[in-house]
Design a protein around this motif. Structure first.
Motif, PDB file in Angstrom:
ATOM      1  N   LYS A 266      -7.385  32.823  92.369  1.00  0.00           N
ATOM      2  CA  LYS A 266      -7.743  33.495  91.110  1.00  0.00           C
ATOM      3  C   LYS A 266      -7.515  35.003  91.169  1.00  0.00           C
ATOM      4  CE  LYS A 266      -9.295  29.680  89.209  1.00  0.00           C
ATOM      5  NZ  LYS A 266      -8.558  29.011  88.106  1.00  0.00           N
ATOM      6  N   SER A 267      -7.558  35.561  92.382  1.00  0.00           N
ATOM      7  CA  SER A 267      -7.344  37.009  92.518  1.00  0.00           C
ATOM      8  C   SER A 267      -5.885  37.352  92.780  1.00  0.00           C
ATOM      9  CB  SER A 267      -8.207  37.563  93.650  1.00  0.00           C
ATOM     10  OG  SER A 267      -7.757  37.087  94.912  1.00  0.00           O
TER      11      SER A 267
ATOM     12  N   PHE B 209     -14.748  37.160  91.838  1.00  0.00           N
ATOM     13  CA  PHE B 209     -15.506  36.537  92.926  1.00  0.00           C
ATOM     14  C   PHE B 209     -16.750  35.830  92.387  1.00  0.00           C
ATOM     15  CE2 PHE B 209     -18.606  36.298  96.275  1.00  0.00           C
ATOM     16  CZ  PHE B 209     -17.872  36.007  97.409  1.00  0.00           C
ATOM     17  N   ASP B 210     -17.512  36.507  91.528  1.00  0.00           N
ATOM     18  CA  ASP B 210     -18.739  35.920  90.975  1.00  0.00           C
ATOM     19  C   ASP B 210     -18.444  34.651  90.179  1.00  0.00           C
ATOM     20  OD1 ASP B 210     -20.633  37.630  92.024  1.00  0.00           O
ATOM     21  OD2 ASP B 210     -20.619  38.988  90.314  1.00  0.00           O
ATOM     22  N   THR B 211     -17.382  34.696  89.394  1.00  0.00           N
ATOM     23  CA  THR B 211     -17.020  33.531  88.578  1.00  0.00           C
ATOM     24  C   THR B 211     -16.661  32.342  89.461  1.00  0.00           C
ATOM     25  OG1 THR B 211     -16.216  34.936  86.773  1.00  0.00           O
ATOM     26  CG2 THR B 211     -15.416  32.660  86.828  1.00  0.00           C
ATOM     27  N   VAL B 212     -15.852  32.593  90.491  1.00  0.00           N
ATOM     28  CA  VAL B 212     -15.446  31.517  91.407  1.00  0.00           C
ATOM     29  C   VAL B 212     -16.650  31.004  92.191  1.00  0.00           C
ATOM     30  CG1 VAL B 212     -14.039  30.936  93.414  1.00  0.00           C
ATOM     31  CG2 VAL B 212     -13.071  32.334  91.581  1.00  0.00           C
ATOM     32  N   LEU B 213     -17.528  31.910  92.619  1.00  0.00           N
ATOM     33  CA  LEU B 213     -18.705  31.477  93.368  1.00  0.00           C
ATOM     34  C   LEU B 213     -19.597  30.571  92.521  1.00  0.00           C
ATOM     35  CD1 LEU B 213     -20.469  31.600  95.899  1.00  0.00           C
ATOM     36  CD2 LEU B 213     -21.579  33.624  94.921  1.00  0.00           C
ATOM     37  N   ASP B 214     -19.827  30.939  91.271  1.00  0.00           N
ATOM     38  CA  ASP B 214     -20.647  30.096  90.386  1.00  0.00           C
ATOM     39  C   ASP B 214     -20.055  28.699  90.269  1.00  0.00           C
ATOM     40  OD1 ASP B 214     -22.444  32.113  89.946  1.00  0.00           O
ATOM     41  OD2 ASP B 214     -21.631  32.698  87.991  1.00  0.00           O
ATOM     42  N   GLU B 215     -18.726  28.633  90.103  1.00  0.00           N
ATOM     43  CA  GLU B 215     -18.058  27.328  89.994  1.00  0.00           C
ATOM     44  C   GLU B 215     -18.179  26.550  91.301  1.00  0.00           C
ATOM     45  OE1 GLU B 215     -15.034  26.275  91.663  1.00  0.00           O
ATOM     46  OE2 GLU B 215     -15.178  24.334  90.639  1.00  0.00           O
TER      47      GLU B 215
ATOM     48  N   SER C 156     -19.244  45.411 102.484  1.00  0.00           N
ATOM     49  CA  SER C 156     -18.095  44.547 102.216  1.00  0.00           C
ATOM     50  C   SER C 156     -17.980  44.274 100.721  1.00  0.00           C
ATOM     51  CB  SER C 156     -18.244  43.233 102.990  1.00  0.00           C
ATOM     52  OG  SER C 156     -18.235  43.462 104.381  1.00  0.00           O
ATOM     53  N   TRP C 157     -19.135  44.063 100.085  1.00  0.00           N
ATOM     54  CA  TRP C 157     -19.133  43.847  98.626  1.00  0.00           C
ATOM     55  C   TRP C 157     -18.544  45.066  97.917  1.00  0.00           C
ATOM     56  CZ3 TRP C 157     -19.666  40.232  95.024  1.00  0.00           C
ATOM     57  CH2 TRP C 157     -19.966  40.616  93.712  1.00  0.00           C
ATOM     58  N   GLY C 158     -18.888  46.252  98.382  1.00  0.00           N
ATOM     59  CA  GLY C 158     -18.429  47.475  97.750  1.00  0.00           C
ATOM     60  C   GLY C 158     -16.939  47.730  97.900  1.00  0.00           C
ATOM     61  N   LYS C 159     -16.293  47.019  98.805  1.00  0.00           N
ATOM     62  CA  LYS C 159     -14.850  47.190  98.986  1.00  0.00           C
ATOM     63  C   LYS C 159     -14.047  46.551  97.854  1.00  0.00           C
ATOM     64  CE  LYS C 159     -15.080  47.397 104.049  1.00  0.00           C
ATOM     65  NZ  LYS C 159     -14.731  46.687 105.311  1.00  0.00           N
ATOM     66  N   MET C 160     -14.672  45.644  97.114  1.00  0.00           N
ATOM     67  CA  MET C 160     -13.994  45.023  95.985  1.00  0.00           C
ATOM     68  C   MET C 160     -14.085  45.911  94.751  1.00  0.00           C
ATOM     69  SD  MET C 160     -14.779  40.907  96.104  1.00  0.00           S
ATOM     70  CE  MET C 160     -16.503  40.943  96.620  1.00  0.00           C
ATOM     71  N   SER C 161     -13.036  45.907  93.950  1.00  0.00           N
ATOM     72  CA  SER C 161     -13.087  46.593  92.666  1.00  0.00           C
ATOM     73  C   SER C 161     -14.009  45.811  91.733  1.00  0.00           C
ATOM     74  CB  SER C 161     -11.684  46.672  92.058  1.00  0.00           C
ATOM     75  OG  SER C 161     -11.221  45.366  91.724  1.00  0.00           O
ATOM     76  N   ALA C 162     -14.381  46.439  90.617  1.00  0.00           N
ATOM     77  CA  ALA C 162     -15.236  45.758  89.638  1.00  0.00           C
ATOM     78  C   ALA C 162     -14.569  44.480  89.141  1.00  0.00           C
ATOM     79  CB  ALA C 162     -15.542  46.694  88.471  1.00  0.00           C
ATOM     80  N   GLU C 163     -13.271  44.518  88.953  1.00  0.00           N
ATOM     81  CA  GLU C 163     -12.546  43.329  88.490  1.00  0.00           C
ATOM     82  C   GLU C 163     -12.564  42.233  89.559  1.00  0.00           C
ATOM     83  OE1 GLU C 163      -8.072  41.996  86.938  1.00  0.00           O
ATOM     84  OE2 GLU C 163      -8.497  44.082  87.467  1.00  0.00           O
ATOM     85  N   GLN C 164     -12.377  42.615  90.806  1.00  0.00           N
ATOM     86  CA  GLN C 164     -12.419  41.637  91.894  1.00  0.00           C
ATOM     87  C   GLN C 164     -13.812  41.028  92.039  1.00  0.00           C
ATOM     88  OE1 GLN C 164     -10.994  44.201  95.006  1.00  0.00           O
ATOM     89  NE2 GLN C 164      -8.889  43.423  94.885  1.00  0.00           N
TER      90      GLN C 164
END
Length: 318
Positions: free
Chosen positions: A48-49, A250-256, A238-246
């Protein structure tokens, strides 16, 4: 042409700078639902990314047992992990709320509770340690497997050596039930049951069948006495290394992924119970909460001062 080449090179550099690579450790084997969830998350978030988020999964305690994974997470050596709420309770006592005896009739009820307000507040208790709790993924409910006879009364368990996961919630509950709670590595349980070192084990059906324990212990008491969630977590840096879009991807994929894992676990629980009914004695302890009333009270007395425990119990009782 040189200028165009330079521009292309800068664009490639910028694109490369946006990618992040993470390591995710688990203590569970490849066949376990937690490991399957980790691998699905890695695959789907990479897809997805567009390959910007890469997650390498290390199952079966390749990076160490759960206590080591938590330590590595805290200092930032490890980016992500899925560890049991039992292990997490050593870092955040609020996680003991999940082991409130007989809080759930089945794993489906436990999964529903994970979406509640208090369950999310419990995840927040990891933040002071530099860890972001992301969600829950469930193994099956806890039951009792014994070698001599099915456990239907406390007398059946008196002074019996019962293997537990070594954390205060189970330690207190099993001791108050009159058993001898005995920590043994899961990989050693088969031999310990076969040799008589153990009389029984507090176990979920996934681990029971995965370790072929029904070959050496022929009496299963279906008690559903505790849930057993895993906690998905990531180091804050590690979370902070992702952009807001990433992060959004990530959150969407994790929920699924968590929804998929929940459906899988509900189906697995039913399938494994049906399998075991054809192999060993299976007794459904319908009045289990009453049978273990002494142990239930001991648990509450020991942990009721933890705010999240009382709040969680009140919330799920509604």
């Amino acid at each position: 042409m040189v200028a165009a080449g330079a521009s292309l090179s800068l664009a490639a550099s910028a694109a490369s700078a946006q990618s992040v690579e993470y390591r995710l450790g688990t203590g569970t084997p490849p066949s376990h639902v937690w490991t399957k969830a980790a691998e699905r998350l890695a695959e789907q978030v990479g897809e997805k990314s567009g390959g910007e988020i890469k997650i390498s999964v290390f199952p079966a305690a390749q990076l160490g047992p759960e206590s080591d994974l938590l330590q590595q997470m805290q200092v930032g050596v490890l980016d992500m992990s899925i560890v049991s709420a039992a292990a997490a309770s050593a870092r955040g006592p609020a996680f003991l709320a999940w082991f409130s005896p007989f809080a759930f009739a089945d794993v489906e009820e436990a999964i529903a509770a994970s979406k509640g307000e208090t369950a999310q507040e419990i995840l927040e208790t990891l933040k002071p340690q530099g860890i972001r709790g992301l969600g829950y993924v469930f193994a099956g409910m806890r039951h009792i497997l014994t070698t001599n006879k099915a456990a239907t009364t406390l007398d059946d368990l008196a002074q019996k050596k019962i293997r537990i996961t070594p954390f205060p919630g189970m330690q207190v509950w099993w001791a108050a039930a009159g058993a001898v709670p005995t920590p043994v590595q899961l990989a050693d349980v088969y031999q310990s049951l076969d040799s008589g070192l153990l009389d029984g084990v507090d176990i979920d059906l996934d681990a029971l069948v995965g370790q072929s324990l029904q070959q050496v212990a022929k009496h299963l008491t279906v008690s559903n006495h505790m849930a057993f969630p895993g906690v998905v977590m990531i180091n804050e840096n590690s979370w902070g290394k992702m952009s807001a879009e990433q992060q959004e991807i990530f959150d969407t994929v994790l929920d699924e992924t968590l929804s998929w894992a929940s459906d899988l676990q509900i189906e697995t629980e039913q399938r494994l119970l049906s399998q075991l009914e054809g192999e060993i004695e299976v007794v459904r302890l319908e009045d289990a909460k009453s049978v273990f009333s002494t142990a239930n009270k001991a648990f509450d007395d020991a942990f009721e001062k933890i705010p999240e425990v009382a709040k969680f119990q009140s919330e799920i009782a509604q």
